[in-house]
Write a protein that holds these residues in place. Structure first.
Motif, mmCIF file in Angstrom:
data_model
loop_
_atom_site.group_PDB
_atom_site.id
_atom_site.type_symbol
_atom_site.label_atom_id
_atom_site.label_comp_id
_atom_site.label_asym_id
_atom_site.label_seq_id
_atom_site.Cartn_x
_atom_site.Cartn_y
_atom_site.Cartn_z
ATOM 1 N N UNK A 267 28.518 6.718 82.260
ATOM 2 C CA UNK A 267 28.559 7.843 83.190
ATOM 3 C C UNK A 267 28.737 7.380 84.633
ATOM 4 N N UNK A 268 28.368 6.138 84.908
ATOM 5 C CA UNK A 268 28.509 5.626 86.269
ATOM 6 C C UNK A 268 29.969 5.378 86.643
ATOM 7 N N UNK A 269 30.823 5.188 85.651
ATOM 8 C CA UNK A 269 32.245 4.952 85.948
ATOM 9 C C UNK A 269 33.102 6.205 85.766
ATOM 10 N N UNK A 270 32.644 7.142 84.937
ATOM 11 C CA UNK A 270 33.417 8.375 84.732
ATOM 12 C C UNK A 270 33.554 9.124 86.054
ATOM 13 N N UNK A 271 34.756 9.638 86.320
ATOM 14 C CA UNK A 271 35.012 10.320 87.592
ATOM 15 C C UNK A 271 35.677 11.673 87.336
ATOM 16 N N UNK A 272 34.881 12.739 87.182
ATOM 17 C CA UNK A 272 35.474 14.070 87.016
ATOM 18 C C UNK A 272 36.432 14.462 88.134
ATOM 19 N N UNK A 273 36.143 14.133 89.409
ATOM 20 C CA UNK A 273 37.116 14.498 90.463
ATOM 21 C C UNK A 273 38.487 13.849 90.252
ATOM 22 N N UNK A 274 38.507 12.583 89.803
ATOM 23 C CA UNK A 274 39.785 11.913 89.552
ATOM 24 C C UNK A 274 40.515 12.567 88.391
ATOM 25 N N UNK A 275 39.784 12.853 87.307
ATOM 26 C CA UNK A 275 40.414 13.495 86.154
ATOM 27 C C UNK A 275 40.967 14.855 86.534
ATOM 28 N N UNK A 276 40.212 15.607 87.347
ATOM 29 C CA UNK A 276 40.670 16.938 87.774
ATOM 30 C C UNK A 276 41.918 16.811 88.643
ATOM 31 N N UNK A 277 41.927 15.835 89.537
ATOM 32 C CA UNK A 277 43.082 15.666 90.420
ATOM 33 C C UNK A 277 44.341 15.356 89.614
ATOM 34 N N UNK A 278 44.216 14.477 88.611
ATOM 35 C CA UNK A 278 45.368 14.147 87.774
ATOM 36 C C UNK A 278 45.863 15.388 87.030
ATOM 37 N N UNK A 279 44.936 16.178 86.517
ATOM 38 C CA UNK A 279 45.328 17.362 85.733
ATOM 39 C C UNK A 279 46.024 18.412 86.576
ATOM 40 N N UNK A 280 45.839 18.372 87.902
ATOM 41 C CA UNK A 280 46.445 19.375 88.789
ATOM 42 C C UNK A 280 47.774 18.931 89.379
ATOM 43 N N UNK A 281 48.191 17.689 89.095
ATOM 44 C CA UNK A 281 49.485 17.220 89.613
ATOM 45 C C UNK A 281 50.632 17.954 88.924
ATOM 46 N N UNK A 282 51.685 18.219 89.661
ATOM 47 C CA UNK A 282 52.837 18.957 89.133
ATOM 48 C C UNK A 282 54.129 18.225 89.451
ATOM 49 N N UNK A 283 55.123 18.473 88.608
ATOM 50 C CA UNK A 283 56.464 17.956 88.857
ATOM 51 C C UNK A 283 57.461 18.854 88.135
ATOM 52 N N UNK A 284 58.729 18.627 88.378
ATOM 53 C CA UNK A 284 59.763 19.430 87.737
ATOM 54 C C UNK A 284 60.378 20.429 88.705
ATOM 55 N N UNK A 285 61.407 21.108 88.236
ATOM 56 C CA UNK A 285 62.133 22.054 89.075
ATOM 57 C C UNK A 285 61.344 23.352 89.212
ATOM 58 N N UNK A 286 61.658 24.106 90.271
ATOM 59 C CA UNK A 286 60.991 25.379 90.504
ATOM 60 C C UNK A 286 61.208 26.298 89.293
ATOM 61 N N UNK A 287 60.160 26.916 88.835
ATOM 62 C CA UNK A 287 60.242 27.797 87.674
ATOM 63 C C UNK A 287 59.960 27.089 86.368
ATOM 64 N N UNK A 288 59.933 25.763 86.416
ATOM 65 C CA UNK A 288 59.638 25.017 85.184
ATOM 66 C C UNK A 288 58.726 23.833 85.519
ATOM 67 N N UNK A 289 57.758 24.104 86.380
ATOM 68 C CA UNK A 289 56.839 23.037 86.778
ATOM 69 C C UNK A 289 55.915 22.685 85.612
ATOM 70 N N UNK A 290 55.561 21.400 85.529
ATOM 71 C CA UNK A 290 54.684 20.942 84.449
ATOM 72 C C UNK A 290 53.514 20.151 85.013
ATOM 73 N N UNK A 291 52.441 20.142 84.248
ATOM 74 C CA UNK A 291 51.278 19.325 84.550
ATOM 75 C C UNK A 291 50.933 18.481 83.327
ATOM 76 N N UNK A 292 50.279 17.344 83.547
ATOM 77 C CA UNK A 292 49.852 16.554 82.385
ATOM 78 C C UNK A 292 48.572 17.134 81.796
ATOM 79 N N UNK A 293 48.414 16.943 80.523
ATOM 80 C CA UNK A 293 47.133 17.253 79.878
ATOM 81 C C UNK A 293 46.293 15.986 79.909
ATOM 82 N N UNK A 294 45.083 16.083 80.442
ATOM 83 C CA UNK A 294 44.210 14.915 80.582
ATOM 84 C C UNK A 294 43.212 14.873 79.433
ATOM 85 N N UNK A 295 43.136 13.724 78.780
ATOM 86 C CA UNK A 295 42.161 13.484 77.727
ATOM 87 C C UNK A 295 41.096 12.535 78.281
#
Length: 340
Positions: A267-295
């Motif tokens: 638990x000392x190394x797990x970082x929910x803020x980092x995982x959340x930030x990765x899950x909110x990243x987007x890429x792709x063209x307008x109208x077809x933006x995608x995000x990664x699914x974080x496991x």
């Protein structure tokens, strides 16, 4: 011509042959183990003069090699000794590969050296014995045979992980002893996972990034995941231990992955803020933006659930979840191409 320590002749000349200590070093077993096999099961020198030290001829050493090969598969020493004694009456059997032993399913075991394995596959006992003997060739053979027989996921869950856990418990309860065995076993498991990953046809649907969170160096579970995904034809980028947060963000931005798997051992190394930030990243063209699914993988994430992130409890579940993610992205990509 024989030297005093040679074993080229099946006969033991007066004062010739190998000592028990020399044989033990050659085979990678303890001298007490060899003496026990002699005393309990009669697997000893063909000639032994009372009051003198044991001397082992070439034929004697071959019997011990056969005992080592049989017990390395997990066969109990008493059963192995019975088979070796039977083979004495059938010379043709002794000509086969010493490691050629039918796989069997066993019950509870201490692996011959106090490793509490519980109820596990028979292969665990052989892997444990080879690790305790620091027998690299036997260990590689047994690990690769388990992967070939069961596949990456089952070999990891049912053979590799139970043995690693048993070795870990052993050194934790024995002070500083057996640490070298754990390091040795971990290194060979890692090598087997990399060598035995088949080159499968790459499936559509994007790739998966795999890394430990910053300050975490427990890579073996991730190596098993990378091997299992590659076995199924999924694209993988493995970044290993303690990937700095800025580097993880840069890798996600550069590759646009379908999934990102993050391992945290504590638990000392797990970082929910980092995982959340990765899950909110987007890429792709307008109208077809995608995000990664974080496991979020590993015991460090327990009790630190982040809404919208997956937390598969084991390797099989992580593989199944990643396959589903990649499959959904492949469908989305086909739909996007159809709309354009």
């Amino acid at each position: 011509m024989d030297t005093p320590g040679g074993v080229s002749d099946d006969r033991v000349p007066m004062g010739g042959g190998l000592t028990t200590g020399e044989v033990a070093r050659r085979l990678g077993v303890a001298p007490t183990t060899i003496r026990t096999w002699d005393r309990r099961y009669g697997i000893g020198p063909a000639t032994h003069v009372d009051g003198s030290h044991r001397r082992w001829a070439a034929s004697d050493v071959r019997l011990l090699e056969r005992m080592c090969a049989l017990t390395a598969t997990g066969m109990p020493p008493a059963e192995a000794a019975l088979q070796v004694s039977t083979e004495l009456r059938s010379p043709d059997v002794m000509k086969r590969d010493p490691g050629e032993v039918p796989p069997r399913v066993g019950a509870r075991s201490r692996a011959g050296s106090g490793l509490r394995l519980g109820t596990v596959r028979q292969e665990c006992k052989g892997v444990a014995r080879a690790a305790l003997r620091l027998d690299a060739a036997a260990l590689d053979h047994l690990l690769e045979a388990a992967i070939a027989k069961y596949g990456i996921v089952s070999a990891w869950v049912e053979v590799m992980m139970p043995t690693l856990q048993a070795v870990g418990r052993k050194w934790e309860s024995s002070g500083e002893r057996y640490i070298e065995v754990e390091h040795f076993l971990s290194w060979h498991v890692s090598g087997a996972l990399r060598r035995c990953t088949p080159i499968a046809e790459v499936r559509p649907g994007g790739l998966t990034l795999i890394a430990c969170v910053p300050e975490d160096g427990h890579t073996l579970p991730l190596e098993a995941l990378a091997a299992a995904l590659s076995e199924r034809g999924l694209q993988v980028r493995m970044f290993g231990p303690a990937l700095p947060a800025p580097s993880l963000i840069a890798a996600v931005r550069r590759t646009g992955p379908a999934a990102v798997a993050l391992w945290a051992q504590s638990r000392t190394t797990a970082s929910p803020p980092l995982a959340r930030r990765v899950s909110e990243m987007e890429w792709g063209v307008r109208g077809a933006r995608r995000r990664p699914t974080v496991l979020t993988l590993g015991p460090g994430w327990m009790g630190q659930k982040v809404p919208g992130l997956l937390h598969p409890p084991g390797l099989a579940e992580a593989v199944a979840a990643t396959e589903a993610i990649v499959r959904r992205q492949a469908v989305a990509e086909r739909t996007d191409r159809g709309l354009r």
